[in-house]
Motif scaffolding. Structure first.
Motif, PDB file in Angstrom:
ATOM      1  N   VAL A 149      34.961 -20.972  -8.134  1.00  0.00           N
ATOM      2  CA  VAL A 149      35.451 -20.232  -9.408  1.00  0.00           C
ATOM      3  C   VAL A 149      32.998 -21.439  -9.599  1.00  0.00           C
ATOM      4  N   SER A 150      32.458 -20.329 -10.597  1.00  0.00           N
ATOM      5  CA  SER A 150      31.223 -20.879 -11.174  1.00  0.00           C
ATOM      6  C   SER A 150      31.164 -21.334 -12.835  1.00  0.00           C
ATOM      7  N   GLY A 151      30.313 -22.403 -12.827  1.00  0.00           N
ATOM      8  CA  GLY A 151      30.167 -21.850 -14.337  1.00  0.00           C
ATOM      9  C   GLY A 151      28.771 -23.006 -14.476  1.00  0.00           C
ATOM     10  N   MET A 152      29.152 -22.873 -16.309  1.00  0.00           N
ATOM     11  CA  MET A 152      27.925 -24.477 -16.634  1.00  0.00           C
ATOM     12  C   MET A 152      28.558 -24.486 -17.559  1.00  0.00           C
ATOM     13  N   VAL A 153      27.886 -26.097 -17.030  1.00  0.00           N
ATOM     14  CA  VAL A 153      28.496 -27.632 -17.859  1.00  0.00           C
ATOM     15  C   VAL A 153      27.900 -27.718 -19.140  1.00  0.00           C
ATOM     16  N   TYR A 154      28.657 -27.961 -20.516  1.00  0.00           N
ATOM     17  CA  TYR A 154      28.266 -27.525 -21.873  1.00  0.00           C
ATOM     18  C   TYR A 154      28.308 -29.129 -22.057  1.00  0.00           C
ATOM     19  N   ASN A 155      28.999 -29.583 -21.615  1.00  0.00           N
ATOM     20  CA  ASN A 155      29.284 -31.032 -22.326  1.00  0.00           C
ATOM     21  C   ASN A 155      30.339 -31.967 -21.534  1.00  0.00           C
ATOM     22  N   PHE A 156      29.885 -33.577 -22.292  1.00  0.00           N
ATOM     23  CA  PHE A 156      30.476 -34.240 -21.536  1.00  0.00           C
ATOM     24  C   PHE A 156      31.171 -35.625 -22.162  1.00  0.00           C
ATOM     25  N   ASN A 157      32.169 -35.581 -21.789  1.00  0.00           N
ATOM     26  CA  ASN A 157      32.648 -36.579 -22.944  1.00  0.00           C
ATOM     27  C   ASN A 157      33.236 -37.513 -22.207  1.00  0.00           C
ATOM     28  N   PRO A 158      32.548 -39.032 -21.635  1.00  0.00           N
ATOM     29  CA  PRO A 158      33.199 -40.156 -20.490  1.00  0.00           C
ATOM     30  C   PRO A 158      34.427 -40.056 -20.952  1.00  0.00           C
ATOM     31  N   ASN A 159      35.264 -40.346 -21.824  1.00  0.00           N
ATOM     32  CA  ASN A 159      36.549 -40.198 -21.511  1.00  0.00           C
ATOM     33  C   ASN A 159      37.634 -39.052 -21.318  1.00  0.00           C
ATOM     34  N   VAL A 160      36.830 -38.333 -21.098  1.00  0.00           N
ATOM     35  CA  VAL A 160      37.616 -37.251 -21.381  1.00  0.00           C
ATOM     36  C   VAL A 160      36.963 -36.042 -19.897  1.00  0.00           C
ATOM     37  N   GLY A 161      36.284 -36.152 -19.358  1.00  0.00           N
ATOM     38  CA  GLY A 161      35.818 -35.506 -18.237  1.00  0.00           C
ATOM     39  C   GLY A 161      34.106 -34.839 -18.335  1.00  0.00           C
ATOM     40  N   LEU A 162      33.632 -33.575 -18.011  1.00  0.00           N
ATOM     41  CA  LEU A 162      32.963 -32.730 -17.772  1.00  0.00           C
ATOM     42  C   LEU A 162      33.610 -30.954 -17.741  1.00  0.00           C
ATOM     43  N   PHE A 163      33.040 -30.835 -19.039  1.00  0.00           N
ATOM     44  CA  PHE A 163      33.001 -29.630 -19.964  1.00  0.00           C
ATOM     45  C   PHE A 163      32.458 -28.562 -18.943  1.00  0.00           C
ATOM     46  N   ILE A 164      33.575 -26.852 -18.539  1.00  0.00           N
ATOM     47  CA  ILE A 164      32.667 -26.087 -17.850  1.00  0.00           C
ATOM     48  C   ILE A 164      33.078 -24.586 -18.674  1.00  0.00           C
ATOM     49  N   ALA A 165      32.896 -23.995 -19.024  1.00  0.00           N
ATOM     50  CA  ALA A 165      32.000 -22.957 -18.874  1.00  0.00           C
ATOM     51  C   ALA A 165      32.383 -21.699 -18.139  1.00  0.00           C
ATOM     52  N   ASN A 168      31.015 -18.799 -17.809  1.00  0.00           N
ATOM     53  CA  ASN A 168      30.203 -18.191 -18.889  1.00  0.00           C
ATOM     54  C   ASN A 168      31.185 -17.916 -20.334  1.00  0.00           C
ATOM     55  N   LYS A 169      32.276 -17.770 -20.075  1.00  0.00           N
ATOM     56  CA  LYS A 169      33.638 -17.212 -20.497  1.00  0.00           C
ATOM     57  C   LYS A 169      34.883 -17.973 -21.011  1.00  0.00           C
ATOM     58  N   TYR A 170      35.316 -18.732 -19.911  1.00  0.00           N
ATOM     59  CA  TYR A 170      36.814 -19.527 -19.686  1.00  0.00           C
ATOM     60  C   TYR A 170      36.763 -21.029 -19.945  1.00  0.00           C
ATOM     61  N   HIS A 171      37.754 -21.386 -19.940  1.00  0.00           N
ATOM     62  CA  HIS A 171      38.229 -22.952 -20.060  1.00  0.00           C
ATOM     63  C   HIS A 171      38.028 -23.802 -19.156  1.00  0.00           C
ATOM     64  N   GLY A 172      36.965 -24.743 -18.558  1.00  0.00           N
ATOM     65  CA  GLY A 172      36.967 -25.711 -17.350  1.00  0.00           C
ATOM     66  C   GLY A 172      37.016 -26.846 -17.842  1.00  0.00           C
ATOM     67  N   LEU A 173      37.051 -27.951 -16.845  1.00  0.00           N
ATOM     68  CA  LEU A 173      37.369 -29.094 -17.020  1.00  0.00           C
ATOM     69  C   LEU A 173      37.280 -30.413 -16.033  1.00  0.00           C
ATOM     70  N   ILE A 174      36.175 -31.089 -15.736  1.00  0.00           N
ATOM     71  CA  ILE A 174      36.968 -31.449 -14.250  1.00  0.00           C
ATOM     72  C   ILE A 174      36.494 -33.202 -14.607  1.00  0.00           C
ATOM     73  N   PRO A 175      38.287 -34.144 -14.392  1.00  0.00           N
ATOM     74  CA  PRO A 175      38.808 -34.880 -15.438  1.00  0.00           C
ATOM     75  C   PRO A 175      37.684 -35.946 -15.372  1.00  0.00           C
ATOM     76  N   LYS A 176      37.714 -37.345 -15.240  1.00  0.00           N
ATOM     77  CA  LYS A 176      36.336 -38.188 -15.678  1.00  0.00           C
ATOM     78  C   LYS A 176      36.508 -39.376 -14.200  1.00  0.00           C
ATOM     79  N   GLN A 177      37.804 -39.076 -14.132  1.00  0.00           N
ATOM     80  CA  GLN A 177      38.753 -39.699 -12.484  1.00  0.00           C
ATOM     81  C   GLN A 177      37.934 -39.270 -10.953  1.00  0.00           C
ATOM     82  N   LYS A 178      37.719 -37.700 -11.522  1.00  0.00           N
ATOM     83  CA  LYS A 178      36.933 -37.117 -10.610  1.00  0.00           C
ATOM     84  C   LYS A 178      35.285 -36.304 -10.221  1.00  0.00           C
ATOM     85  N   LEU A 179      34.781 -37.782 -11.250  1.00  0.00           N
ATOM     86  CA  LEU A 179      33.528 -36.823 -11.167  1.00  0.00           C
ATOM     87  C   LEU A 179      32.933 -38.615 -10.345  1.00  0.00           C
TER      88      LEU A 179
END
Length: 278
Positions: A149-165, A168-179
């Motif tokens: 998939v492809s998406g845009m980074v719209y937020n980062f929470n050091p306790n959770v991870g990287l939030f990806i749209a 530009n439509k759907y919820h995606g998350l890269i957990p912090k331990q995978k960054l």
């Protein structure tokens, strides 16, 4: 009822020097102006016209036959055309730019760059943009485990991870331990779906499946060796933090890559590190 921020079909109520006034129904007393430059010559009282309703530069309700790039509740990629002390302005395809308040921004906003935003109505009943798009994103994306998939980074929470749209439509998350590297807000990335959660949101990874990723990681190690005259100060005793900083991979991935390169006879251990085999 005339709806701010939405495309709607309104009825021509009366003509005026500045244009025509529209209303939502014959019983509605509220009207909104459609400027004269957007009025067709064949328009008559009682005709229905599809318009978008927003506010002009004097904060008055106004309509247009033009379609904006996003409407109320929608998400889209819009360009910053100006930055001010209180916020920024976005090109959304209409004469008056869309305001992005400073309090609704995430990260450093640059003029000329595009950012993912949603449209909402603020407490003053003004149509504005926000980069807080979490609640606007959808679940149940048409993707399954191991899909790319492809998406845009719209937020980062050091306790959770990287939030990806995603798309530009759907919820995606890269957990912090995978960054293993930093990303900027607005950056577009490619990822792999590793899990479709029960709530319909997607958990992502920047890495391929292990048997594919090992070749990519081995190539990273070789490139680093070639850039450092055949030696790097890393081995199986190095800290995960040092490996992550040097190669942007985990210690486990590093050990797998080194093991493969050792088996192929491309590298050998040296004091405090590894080196290309002569």
């Amino acid at each position: 009822m005339i709806k701010l921020g939405e495309i709607q079909e309104l009825i021509v109520d009366r003509f005026a020097a500045q244009g025509v006034y529209l209303k939502s129904s014959n019983d509605d007393e509220d009207v909104v102006l459609l400027p004269i430059k957007e009025v067709r010559d064949d328009i008559e009282i009682g005709d229905k016209i599809e318009v978008f309703v927003y506010r002009d530069s004097k904060d008055r309700l106004i309509s247009t036959v033009k379609n904006p790039k996003i409407t109320l509740g929608d998400i889209g990629l819009l360009e910053i055309v100006d930055n001010t002390r209180i916020g920024s302005f976005l090109d959304w395809g209409l004469e008056k730019d869309l305001f992005l308040p400073f309090t609704e921004q995430r990260g450093k906003i640059k003029k000329g760059e595009k950012y993912l935003v949603g449209a909402y109505i603020d407490k003053s009943n003004r149509l504005c943009a926000t980069m807080n798009v979490y609640d606007m994103l959808r679940i149940n994306a048409p993707y399954e485990e191991n899909d790319n998939v492809s998406g845009m980074v719209y937020n980062f929470n050091p306790n959770v991870g990287l939030f990806i749209a995603i798309d530009n439509k759907y919820h995606g998350l890269i957990p912090k331990q995978k960054l293993f590297k930093r990303f900027e807000i607005g950056e577009v990335i490619n990822a792999r779906v590793v899990k479709v959660r029960e709530d319909g949101k997607l958990e992502l990874s920047l890495r391929e499946k292990a048997y594919k990723q090992i070749d990519i990681d081995a190539e990273k190690v070789m490139n680093k060796l070639n850039l450092n005259e055949g030696f790097i100060n890393l081995n199986d005793k190095s800290s995960p933090e040092k490996i992550k900083k040097e190669l942007e991979i985990s210690k486990a991935a590093f050990k797998r890559a080194v093991g493969k390169l050792l088996k192929k006879g491309k590298i050998e251990f040296a004091e405090n590190g590894i080196m290309l085999k002569k």
